[in-house]
Design a protein around this motif. Structure first.
Motif, PDB file in Angstrom:
ATOM      1  N   VAL A   1      -3.346   7.329 -21.880  1.00 52.69           N
ATOM      2  CA  VAL A   1      -2.979   8.060 -20.557  1.00 52.69           C
ATOM      3  C   VAL A   1      -4.490   7.986 -19.929  1.00 52.69           C
ATOM      4  CG1 VAL A   1      -2.425  10.339 -19.847  1.00 52.69           C
ATOM      5  CG2 VAL A   1      -1.400   9.599 -21.674  1.00 52.69           C
ATOM      6  N   GLY A   2      -4.520   7.370 -18.983  1.00 54.02           N
ATOM      7  CA  GLY A   2      -5.841   7.358 -18.159  1.00 54.02           C
ATOM      8  C   GLY A   2      -6.157   8.595 -17.578  1.00 54.02           C
ATOM      9  N   GLY A   3      -7.460   8.984 -17.467  1.00 55.48           N
ATOM     10  CA  GLY A   3      -8.028  10.031 -16.957  1.00 55.48           C
ATOM     11  C   GLY A   3      -7.439  11.540 -17.728  1.00 55.48           C
ATOM     12  N   MET A   4      -7.159  12.514 -16.929  1.00 46.21           N
ATOM     13  CA  MET A   4      -6.522  13.719 -17.188  1.00 46.21           C
ATOM     14  C   MET A   4      -7.344  14.283 -18.424  1.00 46.21           C
ATOM     15  SD  MET A   4      -2.571  13.351 -17.146  1.00 46.21           S
ATOM     16  CE  MET A   4      -1.458  12.062 -16.243  1.00 46.21           C
ATOM     17  N   SER A   5      -8.393  14.519 -18.212  1.00 45.07           N
ATOM     18  CA  SER A   5      -9.025  15.288 -19.277  1.00 45.07           C
ATOM     19  C   SER A   5      -8.912  16.684 -19.444  1.00 45.07           C
ATOM     20  CB  SER A   5     -10.580  14.741 -19.262  1.00 45.07           C
ATOM     21  OG  SER A   5     -11.265  15.028 -17.719  1.00 45.07           O
ATOM     22  N   ALA A   6      -8.738  17.389 -18.517  1.00 42.11           N
ATOM     23  CA  ALA A   6      -8.520  18.669 -18.338  1.00 42.11           C
ATOM     24  C   ALA A   6      -7.183  18.864 -19.128  1.00 42.11           C
ATOM     25  CB  ALA A   6      -8.476  19.327 -16.756  1.00 42.11           C
ATOM     26  N   VAL A   7      -6.295  18.151 -18.640  1.00 44.90           N
ATOM     27  CA  VAL A   7      -5.077  18.551 -19.215  1.00 44.90           C
ATOM     28  C   VAL A   7      -4.797  18.106 -20.765  1.00 44.90           C
ATOM     29  CG1 VAL A   7      -2.399  17.482 -19.124  1.00 44.90           C
ATOM     30  CG2 VAL A   7      -3.916  17.696 -17.274  1.00 44.90           C
ATOM     31  N   LYS A   8      -5.548  17.220 -21.102  1.00 45.04           N
ATOM     32  CA  LYS A   8      -5.636  16.562 -22.672  1.00 45.04           C
ATOM     33  C   LYS A   8      -6.355  18.034 -23.172  1.00 45.04           C
ATOM     34  CE  LYS A   8      -5.760  11.747 -21.779  1.00 45.04           C
ATOM     35  NZ  LYS A   8      -6.892  10.613 -21.878  1.00 45.04           N
ATOM     36  N   GLU A   9      -7.446  18.396 -22.910  1.00 49.16           N
ATOM     37  CA  GLU A   9      -8.062  19.528 -23.284  1.00 49.16           C
ATOM     38  C   GLU A   9      -7.024  20.837 -23.625  1.00 49.16           C
ATOM     39  OE1 GLU A   9     -11.827  21.813 -21.950  1.00 49.16           O
ATOM     40  OE2 GLU A   9     -11.895  19.751 -21.797  1.00 49.16           O
TER      41      GLU A   9
END
Ligand SMILES: Nc1ncnc2c1ncn2[C@@H]1O[C@H](COP(=O)(O)OP(=O)(O)OP(=O)(O)O)[C@@H](O)[C@H]1O
Ligand SMILES: [Mg+2]
Length: 429
Positions: A151-159
């Motif tokens: 999943v590209g990007g979305m670091s906040a969501v992944k956190e």
């Protein structure tokens, strides 16, 4: 270029874009011309399975069958139009087609295709045996192969996902110490096409958990009471398969604000969903409920109470880094040359993941149309992408306009704080 080479490259193009009807028919025509009738029929069959009404596909099938099966005995003087008169003499029960040779072209090609294309409709007689009890029938239980890294990007969501789901799952000791149970619910919301479904699959892949997904149409049943039963069965399947991610797509349809629901059966279904989430019907240990919606403001607030879908995560249009990743992903199996990714990324602000996928498709279409026209296959180049950019518009802006109103006037309890922060950053409020 030899016709075989052209056929080969068109075949790969068709594999990459199975729903492109004109392309498939073009391939079929070339196959026919090259005397490869059987393969042509298979291609046309696929085209017809996708779009049964296509005149072009029908006509080509007639032609292919004319070439592939022995021609029928000469017919009596033909009636010009195939009106009712032409079909009247056939017995009404012409399906299933008799096994022997036949001069009904439809039946003939059904026979021809029996190995290639599954029948479009199952009739009462050939329906599979109804499965009862334990079999997971209304929905699929699958193992996801997508990982969060895809999943590209979305670091906040992944956190957020890491904190809420993945961390506790990986650390049973800590979980026990803190008395945290292995269950949970989270609602993803955001504009269409930005990867909510994709992300849910990635979470399942990451957990090594099973993935059960459902959308409203899987549950709704015209028979009174069956919808509730379907929903219950779905949760039961998830419980049997724990640890499991149960993904409720378009949860707004299922858990619509009860004040706005006029039909009592939909209201009952909404209540049933609450009961299932609470685990009143069975233990939800090991069942992670992920839900997704484009319109969180339509979702029954009761669904967001603690223990239900209590965490709400905003999935935004991909940022630059994510766009580069998504573009690379969608170009990975296409013949490209000299694409300036940085430039494309800069020109695609507000594009959703689905828009980016569409952009790549469109660019490929241009390059292919050129190849077909000139008879010489060429790569997808920057100019194709530039042309596609003129055509494909970002689809997330209308959603942002609605979301803006909600963020400004209906941010009760701060549910939409993330959205407000994003809109402020983008200077949209
Ligand atoms: N961050 C991302 N990384 C890689 N691919 C992505 C990403 N976001 C979207 N995509 C691509 O876009 C496609 C559409 O995304 P998806 O179906 O998950 O959107 P969605 O948010 O569920 O949309 P909808 O609200 O319409 O259901 C995905 O199949 C994927 O190919
Ligand atoms: Mg989706």
């Amino acid at each position: 270029m030899s016709s075989d080479a052209l056929i080969d490259s068109l075949s790969s193009a068709v594999d990459a874009r199975p729903d492109d009807l004109p392309l498939r028919l073009h391939l079929a025509t070339l196959l026919l011309d090259a005397g490869r009738g059987g393969e042509a029929i298979a291609q046309i069959g696929q085209a017809l399975a996708r779009e049964p009404g296509s005149d072009a596909a029908q006509a080509l099938m007639q032609r292919a069958l004319g070439a592939a099966v022995p021609p029928p005995p000469p017919a009596p003087p033909a009636v010009p139009a195939a009106g009712p008169a032409a079909t009247a003499p056939q017995p009404p029960a012409q399906r299933p087609a008799p096994a022997g040779p036949t001069d009904d072209p439809l039946a003939a090609y059904e026979q021809e295709l029996a190995d290639v294309v599954p029948p479009r409709f199952a009739r009462a007689g050939d329906e599979p045996e109804p499965v009862t009890g334990d079999d997971d029938r209304v929905y699929d239980v699958e193992t996801s192969t997508i990982r969060l890294a895809d999943v590209g990007g979305m670091s906040a969501v992944k956190e957020r996902l890491e904190l809420a789901f993945l961390g506790p799952l990986r650390n049973p000791e800590l979980r026990r110490m803190y008395g945290k149970s292995l269950r949970g619910g989270l609602m993803l919301y955001g504009p269409p096409g930005c990867g909510k479904t994709f992300l849910a699959r990635a979470v399942a892949g990451e957990m090594g958990a099973k993935f059960v997904s459902l959308s409203i149409v899987d549950v709704l049943d015209m028979w009174m009471g069956n919808s509730e039963r379907n929903l219950h069965e779905l949760f039961e399947a998830a419980r049997r398969n724990a640890p499991c991610v149960l993904f409720l797509d378009e949860v707004d349809a299922l858990g619509h604000k009860r004040s706005q629901v006029s039909s009592s059966s939909m209201r009952t279904l909404g209540n049933q969903l609450l009961a299932e989430l609470d685990g009143m019907e069975g233990s939800n240990e090991g069942v992670f409920v992920l839900a997704a919606t484009n319109t969180p403001w339509d979702v029954d607030p009761a669904l967001r109470r603690p223990g239900r879908l209590d965490r709400v995560v905003l999935v935004l249009p991909p940022d630059a880094e994510a766009r580069a990743a998504i573009l690379e992903y969608h170009l990975r199996e296409r013949p490209i040359a000299g694409i300036d990714l940085r430039k494309v990324v800069a020109a695609t602000e507000d594009f959703s993941g689905a828009d980016l996928a569409h952009l790549c498709e469109t660019a490929a279409e241009y390059a292919m149309a050129d190849s077909v026209r000139s008879g010489e296959v060429r790569m997808i180049e920057q100019r194709d992408v530039e042309r596609a950019l003129k055509e494909v518009r970002p689809s997330t802006r209308p959603w942002m306009a609605t979301a803006r109103n909600v963020a400004m006037f209906a941010n009760e309890g701060g549910v939409y704080d993330d959205l407000v922060a994003y809109l402020k950053k983008r200077k949209l409020i």
